[in-house]
Design a protein around this motif. Sequence first.
Motif, PDB file in Angstrom:
ATOM      1  N   ILE A 156      -1.480  -3.906   4.469  1.00 44.03           N
ATOM      2  CA  ILE A 156      -1.600  -4.370   3.046  1.00 44.03           C
ATOM      3  C   ILE A 156      -0.781  -5.773   3.087  1.00 44.03           C
ATOM      4  O   ILE A 156      -1.097  -6.538   2.140  1.00 44.03           O
ATOM      5  CB  ILE A 156      -0.742  -3.324   2.010  1.00 44.03           C
ATOM      6  CG1 ILE A 156      -1.116  -3.728   0.673  1.00 44.03           C
ATOM      7  CG2 ILE A 156       0.900  -3.314   2.309  1.00 44.03           C
ATOM      8  CD1 ILE A 156      -2.397  -3.640   0.180  1.00 44.03           C
ATOM      9  N   SER A 157       0.222  -6.137   3.883  1.00 42.09           N
ATOM     10  CA  SER A 157       0.854  -7.156   3.924  1.00 42.09           C
ATOM     11  C   SER A 157      -0.216  -8.439   4.141  1.00 42.09           C
ATOM     12  O   SER A 157      -0.105  -9.532   3.838  1.00 42.09           O
ATOM     13  CB  SER A 157       1.930  -7.397   4.969  1.00 42.09           C
ATOM     14  OG  SER A 157       1.453  -7.279   6.349  1.00 42.09           O
TER      15      SER A 157
ATOM     16  N   GLN B  93      -4.520  -0.385  -0.693  1.00 39.31           N
ATOM     17  CA  GLN B  93      -4.031   0.510   0.571  1.00 39.31           C
ATOM     18  C   GLN B  93      -4.481   1.684   0.874  1.00 39.31           C
ATOM     19  O   GLN B  93      -5.123   2.049   2.043  1.00 39.31           O
ATOM     20  CB  GLN B  93      -2.532   0.625   0.364  1.00 39.31           C
ATOM     21  CG  GLN B  93      -1.895   0.958   1.758  1.00 39.31           C
ATOM     22  CD  GLN B  93      -0.418   0.957   1.672  1.00 39.31           C
ATOM     23  OE1 GLN B  93       0.169   1.205   0.705  1.00 39.31           O
ATOM     24  NE2 GLN B  93       0.250   1.181   2.901  1.00 39.31           N
ATOM     25  N   ALA B  94      -5.004   2.342  -0.171  1.00 32.27           N
ATOM     26  CA  ALA B  94      -5.753   3.630   0.124  1.00 32.27           C
ATOM     27  C   ALA B  94      -7.089   3.527   0.804  1.00 32.27           C
ATOM     28  O   ALA B  94      -7.728   4.474   1.268  1.00 32.27           O
ATOM     29  CB  ALA B  94      -5.974   4.431  -1.157  1.00 32.27           C
ATOM     30  N   ILE B  95      -7.808   2.399   0.189  1.00 37.88           N
ATOM     31  CA  ILE B  95      -9.027   2.333   0.862  1.00 37.88           C
ATOM     32  C   ILE B  95      -9.329   1.443   2.018  1.00 37.88           C
ATOM     33  O   ILE B  95     -10.391   1.579   2.416  1.00 37.88           O
ATOM     34  CB  ILE B  95      -9.993   1.795  -0.416  1.00 37.88           C
ATOM     35  CG1 ILE B  95      -9.668   0.329  -0.785  1.00 37.88           C
ATOM     36  CG2 ILE B  95     -10.024   2.684  -1.443  1.00 37.88           C
ATOM     37  CD1 ILE B  95     -10.682  -0.225  -1.896  1.00 37.88           C
ATOM     38  N   MET B  96      -8.256   0.637   2.483  1.00 31.62           N
ATOM     39  CA  MET B  96      -8.285  -0.379   3.684  1.00 31.62           C
ATOM     40  C   MET B  96      -8.559   0.542   4.933  1.00 31.62           C
ATOM     41  O   MET B  96      -7.808   1.781   5.043  1.00 31.62           O
ATOM     42  CB  MET B  96      -6.887  -0.889   3.708  1.00 31.62           C
ATOM     43  CG  MET B  96      -6.758  -2.139   2.978  1.00 31.62           C
ATOM     44  SD  MET B  96      -5.085  -3.094   3.442  1.00 31.62           S
ATOM     45  CE  MET B  96      -5.600  -4.451   2.276  1.00 31.62           C
ATOM     46  N   PRO B  97      -9.157   0.184   5.683  1.00 35.26           N
ATOM     47  CA  PRO B  97      -9.313   0.530   7.222  1.00 35.26           C
ATOM     48  C   PRO B  97      -7.744   0.824   7.760  1.00 35.26           C
ATOM     49  O   PRO B  97      -7.077  -0.047   7.522  1.00 35.26           O
ATOM     50  CB  PRO B  97     -10.135  -0.081   8.022  1.00 35.26           C
ATOM     51  CG  PRO B  97     -10.980  -0.830   6.883  1.00 35.26           C
ATOM     52  CD  PRO B  97     -10.064  -1.033   5.664  1.00 35.26           C
TER      53      PRO B  97
ATOM     54  N   PRO C 223      -0.313  -5.783  -9.522  1.00 34.00           N
ATOM     55  CA  PRO C 223       0.655  -4.605 -10.014  1.00 34.00           C
ATOM     56  C   PRO C 223       0.649  -3.857  -8.875  1.00 34.00           C
ATOM     57  O   PRO C 223      -0.303  -3.894  -7.961  1.00 34.00           O
ATOM     58  CB  PRO C 223      -0.293  -4.027 -11.109  1.00 34.00           C
ATOM     59  CG  PRO C 223      -1.282  -4.965 -11.745  1.00 34.00           C
ATOM     60  CD  PRO C 223      -1.582  -5.994 -10.534  1.00 34.00           C
ATOM     61  N   GLU C 224       1.658  -3.303  -8.749  1.00 35.60           N
ATOM     62  CA  GLU C 224       1.597  -2.125  -7.441  1.00 35.60           C
ATOM     63  C   GLU C 224       0.870  -1.261  -7.570  1.00 35.60           C
ATOM     64  O   GLU C 224       0.450  -0.882  -6.675  1.00 35.60           O
ATOM     65  CB  GLU C 224       3.303  -1.410  -7.825  1.00 35.60           C
ATOM     66  CG  GLU C 224       3.497  -0.533  -6.546  1.00 35.60           C
ATOM     67  CD  GLU C 224       5.084   0.156  -6.952  1.00 35.60           C
ATOM     68  OE1 GLU C 224       5.174   1.029  -6.071  1.00 35.60           O
ATOM     69  OE2 GLU C 224       5.737  -0.171  -7.734  1.00 35.60           O
ATOM     70  N   GLU C 225       0.394  -0.495  -8.899  1.00 32.63           N
ATOM     71  CA  GLU C 225      -0.969   0.342  -8.820  1.00 32.63           C
ATOM     72  C   GLU C 225      -2.143  -0.223  -7.997  1.00 32.63           C
ATOM     73  O   GLU C 225      -2.720   0.587  -7.387  1.00 32.63           O
ATOM     74  CB  GLU C 225      -1.158   0.621 -10.207  1.00 32.63           C
ATOM     75  CG  GLU C 225      -0.192   1.524 -10.947  1.00 32.63           C
ATOM     76  CD  GLU C 225       1.038   0.620 -11.502  1.00 32.63           C
ATOM     77  OE1 GLU C 225       0.931  -0.645 -11.224  1.00 32.63           O
ATOM     78  OE2 GLU C 225       2.086   1.232 -12.023  1.00 32.63           O
ATOM     79  N   PHE C 226      -2.498  -1.649  -8.446  1.00 33.94           N
ATOM     80  CA  PHE C 226      -3.378  -2.295  -7.652  1.00 33.94           C
ATOM     81  C   PHE C 226      -3.491  -2.281  -6.046  1.00 33.94           C
ATOM     82  O   PHE C 226      -4.376  -1.778  -5.343  1.00 33.94           O
ATOM     83  CB  PHE C 226      -3.636  -3.768  -8.243  1.00 33.94           C
ATOM     84  CG  PHE C 226      -4.805  -4.477  -7.509  1.00 33.94           C
ATOM     85  CD1 PHE C 226      -6.094  -4.253  -7.739  1.00 33.94           C
ATOM     86  CD2 PHE C 226      -4.219  -5.253  -6.754  1.00 33.94           C
ATOM     87  CE1 PHE C 226      -7.121  -4.881  -7.168  1.00 33.94           C
ATOM     88  CE2 PHE C 226      -5.111  -6.134  -5.812  1.00 33.94           C
ATOM     89  CZ  PHE C 226      -6.499  -5.871  -6.157  1.00 33.94           C
ATOM     90  N   LEU C 227      -2.153  -2.522  -5.733  1.00 33.32           N
ATOM     91  CA  LEU C 227      -1.954  -2.725  -4.343  1.00 33.32           C
ATOM     92  C   LEU C 227      -1.867  -1.331  -3.569  1.00 33.32           C
ATOM     93  O   LEU C 227      -2.479  -1.110  -2.570  1.00 33.32           O
ATOM     94  CB  LEU C 227      -0.561  -3.436  -4.001  1.00 33.32           C
ATOM     95  CG  LEU C 227      -0.312  -4.830  -4.315  1.00 33.32           C
ATOM     96  CD1 LEU C 227       0.973  -5.387  -4.306  1.00 33.32           C
ATOM     97  CD2 LEU C 227      -1.381  -5.664  -3.441  1.00 33.32           C
ATOM     98  N   GLN C 228      -1.559  -0.424  -4.194  1.00 30.27           N
ATOM     99  CA  GLN C 228      -1.713   1.176  -3.833  1.00 30.27           C
ATOM    100  C   GLN C 228      -3.030   1.570  -3.524  1.00 30.27           C
ATOM    101  O   GLN C 228      -3.411   2.050  -2.623  1.00 30.27           O
ATOM    102  CB  GLN C 228      -0.867   1.892  -4.735  1.00 30.27           C
ATOM    103  CG  GLN C 228       0.791   1.935  -4.823  1.00 30.27           C
ATOM    104  CD  GLN C 228       1.366   2.845  -5.788  1.00 30.27           C
ATOM    105  OE1 GLN C 228       0.662   3.146  -6.695  1.00 30.27           O
ATOM    106  NE2 GLN C 228       2.569   3.107  -5.389  1.00 30.27           N
ATOM    107  N   GLU C 229      -3.875   1.039  -4.429  1.00 28.16           N
ATOM    108  CA  GLU C 229      -5.274   1.424  -4.500  1.00 28.16           C
ATOM    109  C   GLU C 229      -5.843   0.646  -3.518  1.00 28.16           C
ATOM    110  O   GLU C 229      -6.831   1.424  -2.554  1.00 28.16           O
ATOM    111  CB  GLU C 229      -6.000   1.132  -5.769  1.00 28.16           C
ATOM    112  CG  GLU C 229      -7.508   1.120  -5.946  1.00 28.16           C
ATOM    113  CD  GLU C 229      -7.896   2.340  -6.836  1.00 28.16           C
ATOM    114  OE1 GLU C 229      -9.079   2.484  -6.740  1.00 28.16           O
ATOM    115  OE2 GLU C 229      -7.009   3.030  -7.278  1.00 28.16           O
TER     116      GLU C 229
END
Length: 220
Positions: free
Chosen positions: A40-41, A31-35, A23-29
């Motif tokens: 994200i790609s 991305q938010a915690i990634m260094p 889900p897009e919400e999961f990917l946004q989450e």
Amino acid sequence: MIRYNLESLSARDFTLHQNVYLPEEFLQEMQAIMPNTLDISDFISACQRPLRKSIRINTIKISVEEFTHRALEKGWQLSPIPWCKEGFWIEADESITPLGNTAEHMCGLFYIQEASSMMPVSALFEEANHEFTRVLDMAAAPGSKTSQIAAKMENCGILVANEFSSSRLKVLHANIERCGIRNAALSNYDGRVFGGWLPETFDAVLIDAPCSGEGTVCHY
């Protein structure tokens, strides 16, 4: 800083496999915690890559040397997993007989186990300054780490394989029997009871707690 534009992704970018959906919400989450150095790609691409199949040789029943010789005769290609000397990535022709249906697997000579799943037990025994004779596996089913612990203990001492979910005990018991484990006692309790019931009893406690499943989006 280069960031991935989630809004530019179409619906197909979130669909990795017919049984896997991000889900897009999961990917946004994520991305938010990634260094900031990651993208994200790259995360999506990693999720799209099938995992390499891996196995762990059950040294309770067969030595690593004996198994590797047997694998060579069967045409299986083994690549060592660095953090587990009994673990190997495997390439095998499963068009006729899947690995799980081979005589070697049915007899418990090896356990089909993800390479990352071998890390906790390897780390536990790597750091051991003495021999563990009493070990608690607090969330044991389906038995991959339990069987790995038993092999590290050379099938000696006491290994308590606890599983809170009663519905998962049957597969845990089946794997323990298949692997020839004789030092394990199965229990069905909330793991928190052991602190009160058996204080300072165990040399080591391993808990691979049930997770959110966020790390299981890869397909095979």
